[in-house]
Write a protein that holds these residues in place. Structure first.
Motif, PDB file in Angstrom:
ATOM      1  N   VAL A 152      69.895  -6.345  16.977  1.00  0.00           N
ATOM      2  CA  VAL A 152      68.506  -6.620  17.390  1.00  0.00           C
ATOM      3  C   VAL A 152      67.437  -6.034  16.482  1.00  0.00           C
ATOM      4  CG1 VAL A 152      69.214  -6.776  19.804  1.00  0.00           C
ATOM      5  CG2 VAL A 152      68.379  -4.594  18.937  1.00  0.00           C
ATOM      6  N   THR A 153      67.719  -4.974  15.727  1.00  0.00           N
ATOM      7  CA  THR A 153      66.660  -4.297  14.980  1.00  0.00           C
ATOM      8  C   THR A 153      66.052  -5.217  13.931  1.00  0.00           C
ATOM      9  OG1 THR A 153      67.754  -2.167  15.297  1.00  0.00           O
ATOM     10  CG2 THR A 153      66.091  -2.286  13.567  1.00  0.00           C
ATOM     11  N   GLY A 154      64.699  -5.281  13.926  1.00  0.00           N
ATOM     12  CA  GLY A 154      63.970  -6.059  12.933  1.00  0.00           C
ATOM     13  C   GLY A 154      63.941  -7.544  13.173  1.00  0.00           C
ATOM     14  N   LYS A 155      64.481  -8.019  14.304  1.00  0.00           N
ATOM     15  CA  LYS A 155      64.543  -9.457  14.575  1.00  0.00           C
ATOM     16  C   LYS A 155      63.509  -9.850  15.626  1.00  0.00           C
ATOM     17  CE  LYS A 155      69.456  -9.547  13.425  1.00  0.00           C
ATOM     18  NZ  LYS A 155      70.835  -9.751  13.895  1.00  0.00           N
ATOM     19  N   ASN A 156      62.982 -11.063  15.489  1.00  0.00           N
ATOM     20  CA  ASN A 156      62.024 -11.600  16.450  1.00  0.00           C
ATOM     21  C   ASN A 156      62.797 -12.191  17.626  1.00  0.00           C
ATOM     22  OD1 ASN A 156      59.627 -12.304  17.593  1.00  0.00           O
ATOM     23  ND2 ASN A 156      59.287 -14.093  16.307  1.00  0.00           N
ATOM     24  N   LEU A 157      62.618 -11.617  18.816  1.00  0.00           N
ATOM     25  CA  LEU A 157      63.456 -11.952  19.962  1.00  0.00           C
ATOM     26  C   LEU A 157      62.589 -12.288  21.169  1.00  0.00           C
ATOM     27  CD1 LEU A 157      65.860  -8.934  19.500  1.00  0.00           C
ATOM     28  CD2 LEU A 157      66.429 -11.290  18.939  1.00  0.00           C
ATOM     29  N   THR A 158      63.211 -13.010  22.122  1.00  0.00           N
ATOM     30  CA  THR A 158      62.550 -13.305  23.396  1.00  0.00           C
ATOM     31  C   THR A 158      62.899 -12.207  24.390  1.00  0.00           C
ATOM     32  OG1 THR A 158      62.698 -15.678  22.976  1.00  0.00           O
ATOM     33  CG2 THR A 158      62.314 -14.984  25.254  1.00  0.00           C
ATOM     34  N   VAL A 159      61.857 -11.544  24.899  1.00  0.00           N
ATOM     35  CA  VAL A 159      62.030 -10.385  25.785  1.00  0.00           C
ATOM     36  C   VAL A 159      61.486 -10.725  27.165  1.00  0.00           C
ATOM     37  CG1 VAL A 159      61.484  -7.952  26.145  1.00  0.00           C
ATOM     38  CG2 VAL A 159      61.833  -8.823  23.818  1.00  0.00           C
ATOM     39  N   SER A 160      62.299 -10.473  28.208  1.00  0.00           N
ATOM     40  CA  SER A 160      61.882 -10.696  29.594  1.00  0.00           C
ATOM     41  C   SER A 160      61.678  -9.351  30.276  1.00  0.00           C
ATOM     42  CB  SER A 160      62.942 -11.501  30.355  1.00  0.00           C
ATOM     43  OG  SER A 160      63.192 -12.733  29.704  1.00  0.00           O
ATOM     44  N   VAL A 161      60.524  -9.188  30.923  1.00  0.00           N
ATOM     45  CA  VAL A 161      60.212  -7.944  31.628  1.00  0.00           C
ATOM     46  C   VAL A 161      60.812  -7.999  33.026  1.00  0.00           C
ATOM     47  CG1 VAL A 161      58.395  -6.416  32.442  1.00  0.00           C
ATOM     48  CG2 VAL A 161      58.096  -7.672  30.302  1.00  0.00           C
ATOM     49  N   VAL A 162      61.640  -7.004  33.340  1.00  0.00           N
ATOM     50  CA  VAL A 162      62.314  -6.951  34.641  1.00  0.00           C
ATOM     51  C   VAL A 162      61.599  -5.992  35.592  1.00  0.00           C
ATOM     52  CG1 VAL A 162      64.491  -6.418  35.815  1.00  0.00           C
ATOM     53  CG2 VAL A 162      64.500  -7.554  33.586  1.00  0.00           C
ATOM     54  N   GLY A 163      60.999  -4.943  35.053  1.00  0.00           N
ATOM     55  CA  GLY A 163      60.311  -3.972  35.898  1.00  0.00           C
ATOM     56  C   GLY A 163      59.645  -2.909  35.049  1.00  0.00           C
ATOM     57  N   ASP A 193      65.095  -7.294  29.458  1.00  0.00           N
ATOM     58  CA  ASP A 193      66.329  -7.905  28.976  1.00  0.00           C
ATOM     59  C   ASP A 193      65.972  -8.776  27.787  1.00  0.00           C
ATOM     60  OD1 ASP A 193      69.036  -8.244  28.872  1.00  0.00           O
ATOM     61  OD2 ASP A 193      69.230  -8.877  30.954  1.00  0.00           O
ATOM     62  N   ILE A 194      66.897  -8.916  26.843  1.00  0.00           N
ATOM     63  CA  ILE A 194      66.628  -9.609  25.587  1.00  0.00           C
ATOM     64  C   ILE A 194      67.643 -10.731  25.410  1.00  0.00           C
ATOM     65  CG2 ILE A 194      66.527  -9.355  23.069  1.00  0.00           C
ATOM     66  CD1 ILE A 194      65.737  -6.450  23.483  1.00  0.00           C
ATOM     67  N   LEU A 195      67.152 -11.908  25.071  1.00  0.00           N
ATOM     68  CA  LEU A 195      68.028 -13.040  24.796  1.00  0.00           C
ATOM     69  C   LEU A 195      68.551 -12.926  23.368  1.00  0.00           C
ATOM     70  CD1 LEU A 195      69.214 -15.781  25.671  1.00  0.00           C
ATOM     71  CD2 LEU A 195      67.152 -16.852  24.714  1.00  0.00           C
ATOM     72  N   LEU A 196      69.881 -12.885  23.219  1.00  0.00           N
ATOM     73  CA  LEU A 196      70.505 -12.823  21.903  1.00  0.00           C
ATOM     74  C   LEU A 196      70.694 -14.248  21.406  1.00  0.00           C
ATOM     75  CD1 LEU A 196      73.186 -10.053  22.576  1.00  0.00           C
ATOM     76  CD2 LEU A 196      70.910  -9.781  21.594  1.00  0.00           C
ATOM     77  N   PRO A 197      69.907 -14.691  20.430  1.00  0.00           N
ATOM     78  CA  PRO A 197      69.925 -16.111  20.058  1.00  0.00           C
ATOM     79  C   PRO A 197      71.254 -16.568  19.477  1.00  0.00           C
ATOM     80  CG  PRO A 197      68.610 -14.808  18.507  1.00  0.00           C
ATOM     81  CD  PRO A 197      68.941 -13.916  19.643  1.00  0.00           C
ATOM     82  N   PHE A 198      71.955 -15.687  18.738  1.00  0.00           N
ATOM     83  CA  PHE A 198      73.199 -16.118  18.117  1.00  0.00           C
ATOM     84  C   PHE A 198      74.367 -16.170  19.094  1.00  0.00           C
ATOM     85  CE2 PHE A 198      72.835 -11.556  17.714  1.00  0.00           C
ATOM     86  CZ  PHE A 198      74.077 -11.087  18.072  1.00  0.00           C
TER      87      PHE A 198
END
Length: 1035
Positions: free
Chosen positions: A219-230, A241-246
């Motif tokens: 994940v470091t240095g990558k542009n990712l989609t992040v969902s806020v849970v709390g 939580d983070i969606l791992l695209p690969f």
């Protein structure tokens, strides 16, 4: 003339008001009652407001800025953002940078303004920041200025630990590179958003090194989609939580599936062991800086309000966690609480923060609430760190973590009023499932918030009043329990309506007491020991280092505490029988054996630790058979092979022995068993404890006659080998020749390598490769610079005074591969410790043992090394792949070159075992390369060589390095190697894949085209499966 005090008036009744709405912080009230009455109208205009920065100090002093003075970014639950991971410490602590124009623009503006403000700034006197202060800090790598949070100060007050709040990285910074944050710097929120992975916990106490490394790579240095849970309110940490695209899956799912994490269990009560561990950690944090300070022990919390069964009164709910965890205040006491708050404010304004005030856990004090900066009575619950304290507000029921500077002592008069918070549990309900749902708690909050309710005491439950709650203002009147049940949020419970049962004292069993003691193996095998009590080398007490037994001992401590604090019948101790005793040193209860009994005291032996003491008979309790199931842990031992030099052990000898064994894991082997206990042979950090005492003239061999004379300077050079010889032959020290310091023979290979922690996963920094059976890595342990500098001085003195005598016979006495030696570095002509890689006709290849660089030198620059110069561990560590039993004595060149090539491209290593001389590692390729097992690939390579290359090929011996210098490029090291650079290089490698810019660490041997072709074919055969797997994952 002092400024006029602003008078505020109640928004409901018009009287003078000293309270304001905690949400909007704009509307004032005189009491909770008026606020409740006004809520129906006020709720339509009440909006959350961010607090204004606090104004501290006058214009003549720099205005200090704290994290609470900055605006804070709060993302709503369910929000999705695009973000980049800036810095990752673990799944519980990492920092994101939102890829939004607003955040990126704010970061640019802040950074630009900082450079303009502090460019060319040179402070004559260092600025001393406060803990928790946000300052302008000059980053060591580029010398630019950034916003930094002061996390801690060094003991010498010369450096501070800084967290760069806009980037998430940390470093220790000298105070002369720290300045107060100027007023023109925008008080924008930290650009680096601190986060944790939601709904997961580590399988053990901490996250594994392998987990953190794999996560960084993913994940470091990558542009990712992040969902806020709390949002974790205590530290303003977003659970995400983070969606791992690969992979097409969430990060939390990936961590659980790979075994790196467990799914977090909600509403699970901590075990007694966990509570005990937390209490111990809190106590250690408190004690660490408490010497000579005001611990506030006189200020005990006031008594709670007393209620009687059947009492009925009006309340407001001030805090709610679940239907069975409610805090109320009596409406009739509103004026009393208001008067108390005024007195607290006046009291605390007259008391400045004191460095001497450090209240002990359990005591009462004043605490400044973070949301409104008002002062309230509080109880110190725990110390989360040396400077952070968890407090509970005793009149309102909520709790939070505050800085130690936000606490003030209470006066006696302010403790007179009973605690106004009434802990309650709702009668007649129970959760629908195993625990209360979030929807149920939210529904109840909407029912009871800002309302005056009628409470009736129905009984008692776990130190709480079991109550019914009625909203009389609604039409019709609403019973809160019935509303929850009818809405399906709760189930009816009849057992809750019964009065609480009175606790009964445990009855002691009449079973006979049977106990046992821990035993050491006497069949010659070694065992790990921890010393608990030392009398002298002929009498000390140990515990077997067994994690399972250690956990059982901690659990036993909690059971003893519960057993001994309950009411029990009078107890008459008897000599020779076990019981429980309270140790005066910490007030805790332990198992003991009674030795002697007198009128008021008894002499006891603590069976799990080995110490003796006198205790009052009133501090003894009877013990039960259940508390005797764990064998007594203390084992009495004596050190075999050594006796005092005189009639008894000297103070210096006792100090030496304590230094060698205290706090260390020892390797022991039982040589004999006598009435004095186990006679053991001990090793500490790979050194024989007995031999060390003898060589340091602190003891004599058990076969040596008593010497009462003072040893001569020659005798102080006695070597380990001479000691062992005297043990066998019975020769005394003065009979052994001692003309020269003892040195290792040129072919000696018995230097002790650092034993790496078992099951630790890390990214190795490879220094030299001989074969899969022998390679060297830089140790991840911290370099002791002072000890290394002292050793270098001793090494230089020895080599310069003995070089002439060894240079003439250097070529005749060729050093053996893997042997330790002294080597004169060609770049600066200084002497360093080294290990031989290969001995050729006229020169020898070596690796410098404390720095990791290699070179070829003539034999005239090689000398044998004294054994006393091998005591400090090398920074290089001897390693091999696990599975050595399957390895050949001679390695094919192609397999060795393949091994070097794979190591050079970044791998993860896990320590499997230590065979006494070598760390055996399991090596895995990086995530990008499919995470294949290198051990299995090398064995496959051997089989491929057997199938495809039946004819003899050039080979390398596993235990005799050949062409070893080809594994590292021979480059001159710096003029004066600095041990710190080794550690910094290793730390840098922990957060990246295996790359290095240091010439001394460069890998990749020079190969002929034929060798490259063979290695390439073999590598292609072995890697095809890994590549296919990797491609499938990416798709």
């Amino acid at each position: 003339m002092p400024p006029l005090r602003k008078v505020n008036f109640c928004n409901f009744c018009g009287q003078q008001a000293n309270f304001r709405c905690m949400r909007c912080k704009k509307t004032f009230y005189c009491s909770v009652v008026c606020q409740s009455e006004d809520w129906r109208a006020h709720r339509h205009i009440c909006k959350a407001s961010t607090p204004a920065p606090m104004n501290q100090g006058d214009a003549s002093t720099p205005q200090r800025v704290y994290l609470r003075d900055l605006e804070m970014t709060t993302l709503a639950k369910g929000t999705e953002i695009q973000a980049t991971v800036l810095e990752l410490h673990s799944p519980s602590k990492f920092f994101l940078l939102a890829q939004s124009p607003e955040v990126l623009d704010a970061l640019h503006q802040i950074t630009t303004e900082l450079q303009k403000t502090y460019s060319g700034c040179s402070s004559v006197t260092a600025y001393t920041p406060n803990l928790g202060e946000v300052c302008a800090v000059q980053f060591s790598h580029d010398l630019n200025w950034y916003r930094g949070l002061v996390q801690s100060m060094a003991a010498d007050q010369k450096t501070a630990s800084i967290l760069y709040i806009d980037f998430g990285n940390e470093e220790d910074v000298p105070l002369n590179r720290i300045q107060p944050l100027a007023t023109n710097i925008k008080r924008a929120p930290p650009c680096a958003l601190r986060c944790c992975v939601a709904r997961v916990v580590p399988p053990s106490d901490t996250w594994t090194g392998e987990c953190c490394i794999v996560l960084r790579q993913a994940v470091t240095g990558k542009n990712l989609t992040v969902s806020v849970v709390g949002l974790l309110e205590s530290d303003h940490v977003h659970a995400v939580d983070i969606l791992l695209p690969f992979m097409g899956k969430q990060l939390s799912t990936f961590l659980i599936e790979c075994g790196y994490a467990l799914e977090e269990e909600t509403n699970v009560k901590p075990t007694k062991q966990e509570i005990n561990a937390l209490e111990n950690a809190s106590l250690e944090n408190f004690k660490r800086l408490s010497n000579g300070k005001d611990d506030n022990t006189w200020a005990q919390p006031p008594e709670p309000l007393t209620q009687a069964l059947g009492d009925s009164f009006s309340v407001v709910v001030t805090h709610l966690q679940s239907p069975l965890d409610i805090i109320c205040q009596k409406v009739e006491n509103a004026s009393v609480i208001q008067e108390l708050q005024l007195k607290l404010r006046e009291h605390c304004l007259q008391l400045p923060a004191s460095q001497n005030f450090r209240p002990a856990p359990g005591t009462a004090c004043c605490a400044q609430f973070s949301e409104d900066n008002q002062w309230y009575r509080a109880k110190v619950l725990a110390y989360s760190s040396e400077e952070r304290v968890c407090v509970g507000y005793i009149d309102f029921g909520n709790s939070e973590e505050v800085d130690l500077a936000c606490l003030r002592p209470l006066s006696t008069s302010l403790l007179a009023l009973p605690m106004q918070a009434i802990p309650c549990a709702l009668a007649g309900v129970q959760p629908v499932g195993e625990s209360w749902s979030e929807a149920c708690v939210l529904a109840m909050q909407s029912i009871v918030s800002n309302r005056i309710l009628c409470v009736k005491i129905m009984g008692g439950r776990e130190d709480k009043a079991l109550v019914s709650l009625i909203d009389e203002a609604s039409d019709p009147q609403a019973n809160v329990a019935e509303v929850l049940i009818s809405a399906g949020y709760a189930a009816p419970s009849t057992s809750c309506n019964q009065p609480a049962e009175q606790p009964t004292s445990p009855r002691l069993s009449e079973e006979p007491l049977v106990w046992s003691c821990a035993e050491l193996p006497t069949d010659g095998q070694t065992v790990a020991l921890l010393v608990s009590v030392v009398e002298n080398p002929e009498e000390f007490y140990c515990r077997i280092h067994n994690p399972k037994d250690h956990e059982m001992l901690i659990e036993l401590g909690a059971q003893l505490k519960q057993h001994c604090k309950a009411d029990a019948p009078p107890f008459s101790p008897k000599a020779g029988e076990p019981c429980c005793a309270m140790f005066s040193g910490d007030g805790a209860w332990y198992r003991v054996m009674v030795k002697e009994v007198f009128e008021e005291h008894a002499s006891v032996y603590y069976v799990d630790y080995g110490n003796n003491s006198w205790v009052l008979k009133s501090d003894l309790r009877a013990i039960t058979p259940r508390l005797l199931k764990l064998p007594f842990q203390a084992v009495r031992c004596w050190l075999a092979g050594v006796l005092p030099r005189g009639l008894e052990w000297s103070k210096e000898a006792l100090l030496w022995f304590q230094t060698l064994v205290d706090g260390r894991q020892l390797s022991a082997r039982v040589l004999s068993v006598t009435d004095r206990g186990y006679g053991v042979e001990l090793e500490s950090n790979g050194q024989s404890v007995a031999a060390t005492l003898i060589s340091e003239q602190q003891g004599r061999s058990s076969t040596q006659a008593v010497q009462l004379s003072v040893p001569t300077p020659r005798e102080t050079h006695q070597s380990h080998s001479q000691v062992q010889a005297s043990n066998v032959t019975g020769a005394s020290t003065k009979d052994a020749p001692a003309e020269e310091p003892a040195v290792a023979a040129p072919s000696a290979v018995d230097w002790k390598t650092v034993e790496l922690p078992l099951n630790q996963t890390f990214e190795p920094c490879v220094a030299a490769v001989i074969s899969p059976s022998l390679f060297y890595i830089l140790s991840p342990s911290q370099v002791d610079v002072k000890k290394l500098q002292q050793l270098m001085m001793e090494l230089a003195t020895y080599c310069n005074s003995n070089q002439a005598s060894y240079s003439s016979s250097a070529v005749q006495n060729k050093p053996a591969p893997a042997a330790a030696c002294c080597t004169q570095f060609s770049a600066d002509n200084n002497w360093y410790r080294a290990v031989v890689l290969e001995a050729e006709e006229n020169e020898v290849s070596v690796i410098y043992a404390d720095y990791g660089n290699t070179e070829k030198v003539p034999y005239s620059r090689i000398m044998p090394i004294p054994l006393h110069l091998l005591e400090l561990p090398f920074q290089i560590t001897r390693c091999a792949l696990s599975g050595k039993e399957h390895f050949p004595a001679v390695w094919p060149v192609e397999v060795v070159e393949l091994f070097k090539s794979l190591l050079s491209e970044g791998v993860l290593a896990t320590v499997q075992s230590f065979d006494g001389s070598t760390n055996l590692l399991s090596v895995t390729l990086s995530t990008e390369r499919g995470r294949g097992q290198l051990n299995a690939m090398i064995l496959d390579g051997l089989q491929a060589q057997t199938r495809h290359l039946p004819s003899p090929t050039p080979t390398l011996k596993a235990d005799h390095p050949n062409n070893s210098t080809s594994s590292t490029t021979p480059v001159a090291a710096p003029d004066q190697p600095q041990p710190a650079s080794v550690t910094e290089t290793y730390k840098g490698l922990e957060s990246t894949t295996f790359t290095t810019s240091s010439p001394a660490m460069a890998l990749g041997p020079t190969q002929t085209p034929q060798q490259k072709d063979k290695v390439g074919k073999l590598q292609t055969q072995l890697m095809v499966g890994q590549i296919i797997t990797h491609v499938q994952i990416r798709i």
